[in-house]
Design an enzyme around this catalytic site. Structure first.
Site, PDB file in Angstrom:
ATOM      1  N   ASP A  19      -0.603  -1.949   5.067  1.00  0.00           N
ATOM      2  CA  ASP A  19      -1.325  -0.752   5.498  1.00  0.00           C
ATOM      3  C   ASP A  19      -1.288   0.327   4.412  1.00  0.00           C
ATOM      4  O   ASP A  19      -0.484   0.273   3.487  1.00  0.00           O
ATOM      5  CB  ASP A  19      -0.680  -0.230   6.794  1.00  0.00           C
ATOM      6  CG  ASP A  19      -1.560   0.808   7.467  1.00  0.00           C
ATOM      7  OD1 ASP A  19      -2.788   0.724   7.330  1.00  0.00           O
ATOM      8  OD2 ASP A  19      -1.009   1.708   8.137  1.00  0.00           O
ATOM      9  N   GLY A  20      -2.175   1.306   4.548  1.00  0.00           N
ATOM     10  CA  GLY A  20      -2.134   2.485   3.676  1.00  0.00           C
ATOM     11  C   GLY A  20      -3.068   2.414   2.478  1.00  0.00           C
ATOM     12  O   GLY A  20      -3.040   3.310   1.630  1.00  0.00           O
ATOM     13  N   GLY A  22      -6.307   2.877   2.303  1.00  0.00           N
ATOM     14  CA  GLY A  22      -7.256   3.985   2.304  1.00  0.00           C
ATOM     15  C   GLY A  22      -6.585   5.279   1.853  1.00  0.00           C
ATOM     16  O   GLY A  22      -7.132   6.019   1.020  1.00  0.00           O
ATOM     17  N   ARG A  23      -5.393   5.537   2.399  1.00  0.00           N
ATOM     18  CA  ARG A  23      -4.688   6.776   2.021  1.00  0.00           C
ATOM     19  C   ARG A  23      -4.293   6.758   0.552  1.00  0.00           C
ATOM     20  O   ARG A  23      -4.355   7.770  -0.143  1.00  0.00           O
ATOM     21  CB  ARG A  23      -3.449   6.959   2.921  1.00  0.00           C
ATOM     22  CG  ARG A  23      -3.785   7.560   4.281  1.00  0.00           C
ATOM     23  CD  ARG A  23      -2.670   7.357   5.260  1.00  0.00           C
ATOM     24  NE  ARG A  23      -2.623   5.977   5.727  1.00  0.00           N
ATOM     25  CZ  ARG A  23      -1.554   5.401   6.252  1.00  0.00           C
ATOM     26  NH1 ARG A  23      -0.425   6.069   6.348  1.00  0.00           N
ATOM     27  NH2 ARG A  23      -1.604   4.154   6.667  1.00  0.00           N
ATOM     28  N   TRP A  24      -3.894   5.596   0.068  1.00  0.00           N
ATOM     29  CA  TRP A  24      -3.521   5.456  -1.349  1.00  0.00           C
ATOM     30  C   TRP A  24      -4.704   5.880  -2.222  1.00  0.00           C
ATOM     31  O   TRP A  24      -4.545   6.630  -3.183  1.00  0.00           O
ATOM     32  CB  TRP A  24      -3.136   3.994  -1.635  1.00  0.00           C
ATOM     33  CG  TRP A  24      -2.691   3.737  -3.040  1.00  0.00           C
ATOM     34  CD1 TRP A  24      -1.417   3.763  -3.519  1.00  0.00           C
ATOM     35  CD2 TRP A  24      -3.538   3.432  -4.174  1.00  0.00           C
ATOM     36  NE1 TRP A  24      -1.409   3.493  -4.875  1.00  0.00           N
ATOM     37  CE2 TRP A  24      -2.701   3.283  -5.299  1.00  0.00           C
ATOM     38  CE3 TRP A  24      -4.923   3.273  -4.341  1.00  0.00           C
ATOM     39  CZ2 TRP A  24      -3.184   2.977  -6.561  1.00  0.00           C
ATOM     40  CZ3 TRP A  24      -5.409   2.976  -5.615  1.00  0.00           C
ATOM     41  CH2 TRP A  24      -4.543   2.827  -6.713  1.00  0.00           C
ATOM     42  N   ASN A  67      -9.983  -4.378  13.480  1.00  0.00           N
ATOM     43  CA  ASN A  67     -10.588  -3.835  12.261  1.00  0.00           C
ATOM     44  C   ASN A  67     -12.120  -3.964  12.228  1.00  0.00           C
ATOM     45  O   ASN A  67     -12.784  -3.320  11.403  1.00  0.00           O
ATOM     46  CB  ASN A  67      -9.979  -4.472  11.002  1.00  0.00           C
ATOM     47  CG  ASN A  67      -8.571  -3.984  10.699  1.00  0.00           C
ATOM     48  OD1 ASN A  67      -7.761  -4.698  10.088  1.00  0.00           O
ATOM     49  ND2 ASN A  67      -8.242  -2.757  11.118  1.00  0.00           N
ATOM     50  N   ARG A  70     -14.294  -0.768  12.222  1.00  0.00           N
ATOM     51  CA  ARG A  70     -14.525   0.087  11.046  1.00  0.00           C
ATOM     52  C   ARG A  70     -16.006   0.055  10.665  1.00  0.00           C
ATOM     53  O   ARG A  70     -16.773  -0.738  11.201  1.00  0.00           O
ATOM     54  CB  ARG A  70     -13.654  -0.417   9.893  1.00  0.00           C
ATOM     55  CG  ARG A  70     -12.188  -0.276  10.232  1.00  0.00           C
ATOM     56  CD  ARG A  70     -11.324  -0.545   9.046  1.00  0.00           C
ATOM     57  NE  ARG A  70      -9.928  -0.337   9.395  1.00  0.00           N
ATOM     58  CZ  ARG A  70      -8.962  -0.150   8.524  1.00  0.00           C
ATOM     59  NH1 ARG A  70      -9.236  -0.154   7.232  1.00  0.00           N
ATOM     60  NH2 ARG A  70      -7.734   0.028   8.929  1.00  0.00           N
ATOM     61  N   ARG A 181       6.138  -2.837   7.090  1.00  0.00           N
ATOM     62  CA  ARG A 181       4.815  -2.186   7.129  1.00  0.00           C
ATOM     63  C   ARG A 181       4.765  -1.164   6.005  1.00  0.00           C
ATOM     64  O   ARG A 181       5.553  -0.215   5.982  1.00  0.00           O
ATOM     65  CB  ARG A 181       4.558  -1.509   8.479  1.00  0.00           C
ATOM     66  CG  ARG A 181       3.184  -0.831   8.520  1.00  0.00           C
ATOM     67  CD  ARG A 181       2.793  -0.334   9.898  1.00  0.00           C
ATOM     68  NE  ARG A 181       1.449   0.212   9.888  1.00  0.00           N
ATOM     69  CZ  ARG A 181       0.533   0.036  10.836  1.00  0.00           C
ATOM     70  NH1 ARG A 181       0.833  -0.671  11.903  1.00  0.00           N
ATOM     71  NH2 ARG A 181      -0.657   0.577  10.731  1.00  0.00           N
ATOM     72  N   LEU A 188       3.226  -1.630  15.207  1.00  0.00           N
ATOM     73  CA  LEU A 188       3.082  -3.072  14.988  1.00  0.00           C
ATOM     74  C   LEU A 188       1.610  -3.497  14.969  1.00  0.00           C
ATOM     75  O   LEU A 188       1.266  -4.536  14.412  1.00  0.00           O
ATOM     76  CB  LEU A 188       3.857  -3.853  16.048  1.00  0.00           C
ATOM     77  CG  LEU A 188       5.377  -3.725  15.880  1.00  0.00           C
ATOM     78  CD1 LEU A 188       6.103  -4.224  17.116  1.00  0.00           C
ATOM     79  CD2 LEU A 188       5.834  -4.493  14.643  1.00  0.00           C
ATOM     80  N   SER A 189       0.750  -2.679  15.592  1.00  0.00           N
ATOM     81  CA  SER A 189      -0.703  -2.927  15.534  1.00  0.00           C
ATOM     82  C   SER A 189      -1.086  -4.382  15.825  1.00  0.00           C
ATOM     83  O   SER A 189      -1.892  -4.979  15.094  1.00  0.00           O
ATOM     84  CB  SER A 189      -1.268  -2.478  14.177  1.00  0.00           C
ATOM     85  OG  SER A 189      -1.042  -1.109  13.974  1.00  0.00           O
TER      86      SER A 189
HETATM   87  C1  IPE Z   1      -2.967  -2.882  10.626  1.00  0.00           C
HETATM   88  O1  IPE Z   1      -3.433  -1.779   9.966  1.00  0.00           O
HETATM   89  C2  IPE Z   1      -3.825  -4.076  10.368  1.00  0.00           C
HETATM   90  C3  IPE Z   1      -3.768  -4.609   9.012  1.00  0.00           C
HETATM   91  C4  IPE Z   1      -2.956  -4.222   8.074  1.00  0.00           C
HETATM   92  C5  IPE Z   1      -4.682  -5.689   8.740  1.00  0.00           C
HETATM   93  P1  IPE Z   1      -4.481  -0.761  10.669  1.00  0.00           P
HETATM   94  O2  IPE Z   1      -4.616   0.392   9.773  1.00  0.00           O
HETATM   95  O3  IPE Z   1      -5.718  -1.478  11.028  1.00  0.00           O
HETATM   96  O4  IPE Z   1      -3.708  -0.396  12.022  1.00  0.00           O
HETATM   97  P2  IPE Z   1      -3.765   0.935  12.868  1.00  0.00           P
HETATM   98  O5  IPE Z   1      -5.203   1.188  13.178  1.00  0.00           O
HETATM   99  O6  IPE Z   1      -3.178   2.006  12.027  1.00  0.00           O
HETATM  100  O7  IPE Z   1      -2.934   0.653  14.086  1.00  0.00           O
HETATM  101  C1  IPE Z   2      -4.839  -1.586   5.321  1.00  0.00           C
HETATM  102  O1  IPE Z   2      -5.126  -0.324   4.837  1.00  0.00           O
HETATM  103  C2  IPE Z   2      -5.929  -2.576   5.051  1.00  0.00           C
HETATM  104  C3  IPE Z   2      -6.594  -3.065   6.264  1.00  0.00           C
HETATM  105  C4  IPE Z   2      -6.337  -2.707   7.489  1.00  0.00           C
HETATM  106  C5  IPE Z   2      -7.646  -4.040   6.075  1.00  0.00           C
HETATM  107  P1  IPE Z   2      -6.008   0.709   5.654  1.00  0.00           P
HETATM  108  O2  IPE Z   2      -7.440   0.443   5.356  1.00  0.00           O
HETATM  109  O3  IPE Z   2      -5.657   0.669   7.100  1.00  0.00           O
HETATM  110  O4  IPE Z   2      -5.580   2.069   4.996  1.00  0.00           O
HETATM  111  P2  IPE Z   2      -5.172   3.407   5.730  1.00  0.00           P
HETATM  112  O5  IPE Z   2      -4.154   3.048   6.780  1.00  0.00           O
HETATM  113  O6  IPE Z   2      -6.426   3.942   6.351  1.00  0.00           O
HETATM  114  O7  IPE Z   2      -4.635   4.277   4.664  1.00  0.00           O
HETATM  115 MG    MG Z   3      -4.327   1.678   8.292  1.00  0.00          MG
END
Ligand code: IPE
Ligand code: IPE
Ligand code: MG
Length: 200
Positions: A19-20, A22-24, A67, A70, A181, A188-189
């Site tokens: 995860d993260g 997008g924020r990165w 996902n 999105r 995570r 845990l998503s």
């Molecule tokens: C969890 O991340 C799913 C994956 C890493 C593939 P998300 O960013 O989709 O989860 P939420 O929305 O924060 O729970």
């Molecule tokens: C995880 O990073 C990648 C996937 C869920 C596919 P995110 O896209 O959820 O990034 P953030 O959590 O928005 O930073």
């Molecule tokens: Mg995320």
């Protein structure tokens, strides 16, 4: 700590909620997609290091059943990234003795991508190094419900915990010992609910 000293304490199966991304990217004033691209490189590094350490199973959560909500652009980008990755990493997996598996319902993916996934599983099935399980269109509840439906389709009317294991996506993969995570959240998503009841 030298690798030899930690061998005994090594988890057998590590699951990573990647995860993260997008924020990165946002922090660096880049588009979210740039974060996803770097995420792939980081995942490769983690896999190689886990294999060197002697970890036997690594599950990477790459795309959840949630996902799909999105934007279409982001979903398309992620699907394409997966396709390119599976196509181009194939040779690396074969060379490095990595066994490739997937978790999740891949029937929702394009036929092309499904074909690539099946052919990589087949090409690496006798490899004896780390088993890399990519969780794609994965949701833990979905895995359990699909498992229940498989059990019903085989004529079962009542089963035990032990019987149920064989209806999971990867019956031979042991429960997860450690869940990581990245990105700072602690949710845990929908990741591996059946397999993580004793995870740290
Ligand atoms: C969890 O991340 C799913 C994956 C890493 C593939 P998300 O960013 O989709 O989860 P939420 O929305 O924060 O729970
Ligand atoms: C995880 O990073 C990648 C996937 C869920 C596919 P995110 O896209 O959820 O990034 P953030 O959590 O928005 O930073
Ligand atoms: Mg995320």
């Amino acid at each position: 700590m030298p690798v030899e000293l930690i061998k005994d304490a090594l988890p057998k199966h590590v699951g990573i909620i990647m995860d993260g991304n997008g924020r990165w990217a946002k922090k660096r004033l880049l588009p979210r997609t740039a974060g996803h691209k770097v995420g792939v490189d980081v995942a490769r590094g983690i896999m190689t290091y886990a294999d060197e350490l002697g970890i036997k199973y690594l599950t990477l959560y790459t795309f959840s059943t949630e996902n799909w909500k999105r934007s279409k652009d982001e979903v398309d980008f992620l699907m394409n990234l997966l396709k390119v990755h599976i196509k181009t990493e194939g040779d690396f997996y074969k060379k490095q003795n990595i066994r490739f598996l997937h978790a999740g319902d891949i029937t929702a993916l394009s036929e092309d991508l499904q074909k690539e996934i099946h052919s990589l599983i087949d090409a690496t099935k006798n490899n004896t190094g780390i088993s890399l399980i990519l969780a794609i269109n994965y949701g833990g509840r979905d895995e359990i419900i699909r498992g229940i439906n498989k059990a019903i389709a085989e004529g079962n009317t009542s089963i035990t915990e032990n019987d149920f294991k064989k209806f999971l996506d990867n019956p031979d993969v042991p429960d997860a010992d450690l869940i990581i995570r990245t990105g700072g959240e602690q949710r845990l998503s929908n990741f591996l609910p059946w397999q993580l009841v004793y995870s740290e």
